[in-house]
Scaffold this motif. Structure first.
Motif, PDB file in Angstrom:
ATOM      1  N   SER A  21     -11.413 -15.978 -21.035  1.00 33.33           N
ATOM      2  CA  SER A  21      -9.965 -15.892 -20.906  1.00 33.33           C
ATOM      3  C   SER A  21      -9.430 -17.242 -20.445  1.00 33.33           C
ATOM      4  O   SER A  21      -9.973 -17.832 -19.518  1.00 33.33           O
ATOM      5  N   GLN A  61      -9.412 -13.945 -24.879  1.00 26.77           N
ATOM      6  CA  GLN A  61      -8.035 -13.865 -24.382  1.00 26.77           C
ATOM      7  C   GLN A  61      -7.505 -15.287 -24.195  1.00 26.77           C
ATOM      8  O   GLN A  61      -7.964 -16.010 -23.317  1.00 26.77           O
ATOM      9  N   THR A  62      -6.538 -15.649 -25.022  1.00 26.72           N
ATOM     10  CA  THR A  62      -5.946 -16.979 -24.961  1.00 26.72           C
ATOM     11  C   THR A  62      -4.431 -16.854 -25.047  1.00 26.72           C
ATOM     12  O   THR A  62      -3.920 -16.113 -25.878  1.00 26.72           O
ATOM     13  N   SER A  63      -3.741 -17.570 -24.171  1.00 24.66           N
ATOM     14  CA  SER A  63      -2.285 -17.615 -24.286  1.00 24.66           C
ATOM     15  C   SER A  63      -1.813 -19.047 -24.063  1.00 24.66           C
ATOM     16  O   SER A  63      -2.405 -19.800 -23.291  1.00 24.66           O
TER      17      SER A  63
END
Length: 123
Positions: A21, A61-63
């Protein structure tokens, strides 16, 4: 361009250490908007953007978030340090001593308002 190259290096490091993440904060809003848009097209940077997009999809999970330069003091400090280093690329095993107070302020929720140069407590 420099921010995209740095992003590519950072994503490669994330993949090497099997990061699950990551929140990517950039002060270049145009780059954040480009990553958050499915229809963005720019022939000058498209190949490196595509490479970064592909690497980001390999992290569960990447933002991507825009953050103002004033709130990104650690990255700003490291970028300035990078201009003083002769090597093209280095990985630091621990933060430089001069960065400790900035990291501590960040960990304690302190930030710098764009209009006020003194650190403020985040409420």
């Amino acid at each position: 361009m420099a921010e995209i190259w740095a992003l590519q290096d950072g994503l490669q490091l994330c993949l090497q250490i099997h990061t699950q993440s990551v929140i990517i904060e950039l002060d270049a809003k145009a780059i954040v908007d480009a990553f958050n848009s499915q229809t963005y097209s720019n022939t000058i940077v498209s190949s490196i953007m595509d490479d970064c997009r592909h690497m980001a999809t390999r992290i569960p999970q990447t933002s991507f978030r825009h953050i103002y330069k004033e709130a990104n003091k650690c990255a700003d400090f490291l970028a300035k340090l990078g201009t003083l280093i002769e090597s093209d690329f280095i990985v630091l095993s621990s933060p430089p001593m001069d960065l400790s107070s900035i990291l501590e302020a960040d960990a304690n929720g302190l930030y710098v308002n764009r209009l006020c140069p003194e650190p403020l407590f985040a409420v």
